[in-house]
Design an enzyme around this catalytic site. Sequence first.
Site, short mmCIF file in Angstrom:
data_model
loop_
_atom_site.label_atom_id
_atom_site.label_comp_id
_atom_site.label_asym_id
_atom_site.label_seq_id
_atom_site.Cartn_x
_atom_site.Cartn_y
_atom_site.Cartn_z
N LYS A 1 0.84 -1.20 0.00
CA LYS A 1 0.00 0.00 0.00
C LYS A 1 0.88 1.25 0.00
O LYS A 1 1.70 1.45 0.89
CB LYS A 1 -0.92 0.01 1.23
CG LYS A 1 -2.07 -0.95 1.08
CD LYS A 1 -2.93 -0.98 2.31
CE LYS A 1 -3.98 0.10 2.31
NZ LYS A 1 -4.85 -0.01 3.50
C1 E4P Z 1 -8.15 0.14 3.58
O1 E4P Z 1 -7.33 -0.22 2.79
C2 E4P Z 1 -8.13 1.44 4.30
O2 E4P Z 1 -6.92 1.62 4.96
C3 E4P Z 1 -9.31 1.54 5.19
O3 E4P Z 1 -10.48 1.12 4.50
C4 E4P Z 1 -9.49 2.89 5.84
O4 E4P Z 1 -10.72 2.94 6.48
P1 E4P Z 1 -11.11 4.02 7.59
O5 E4P Z 1 -11.44 5.30 6.92
O6 E4P Z 1 -12.30 3.41 8.28
O7 E4P Z 1 -9.92 4.16 8.50
#
Ligand code: E4P
Length: 215
Positions: free
Chosen positions: A83
């Site tokens: 990521k």
């Molecule tokens: C996934 O890859 C993201 O990091 C995640 O969905 C972030 O979600 P949030 O806005 O609930 O922290």
Amino acid sequence: MDTANIQEIRDGARLGVISGVTTNPSLAASEGIGNAQDYKAAVQEISDLVDGPISVEVVSQDAPGMVAEGREIAEWIPNPWVKIPSTPAGFEAISILARDGIKINQTLCFSTNQALLGAQAGSTAVSPFVGRLDDIGHQGMQMVAEIVSIFRSYDIKTLVLAASIRHTLHCTMAAQAGADIATVPYKVLLQMAQHPLTDAGMARFQADWEKAGKS
Ligand code: E4P
């Protein structure tokens, strides 16, 4: 599934509906993980439980740091998606890592233009953050639909991964908008399985069956 909680992943995986897991530093921190060694151990455990890509986020802010971390993460498990954030440094890192053949989940995407740049740089998937946009009064799902429509028009192969999912309607709408993937918190996953009429129907079948057995 959008979690770093091993028990949730174990329970979710048993349902047979999980095709991958996304983690991030906040999700790891909420499980008491605060260093690369523990993150690696947790990711390896997750990878043993789930047959699919496991997204693991870099914490560096600069391109050389992201590239170095990404290359390391890529060695941790058989099916990693690294990521990388949607920043200029991130796009630089994505283009280098993608040339290495490393799969990228472009994260923290809050605009269609960021998605376009990531696709050009070589992202395997782009993660528009729906819930966080909704939080500030935008319609996050509109961005998902816009990205899907543009990617389809230009035959762009980057997958659209709806992230920051907050409730079950987001899941339905992400599918309706044509998202390839949605990453879903465990609580929302369980809510997706629930319907009061299913519960009432099961209770009635059970009661009728028992009544017939006694007559
Ligand atoms: C996934 O890859 C993201 O990091 C995640 O969905 C972030 O979600 P949030 O806005 O609930 O922290």
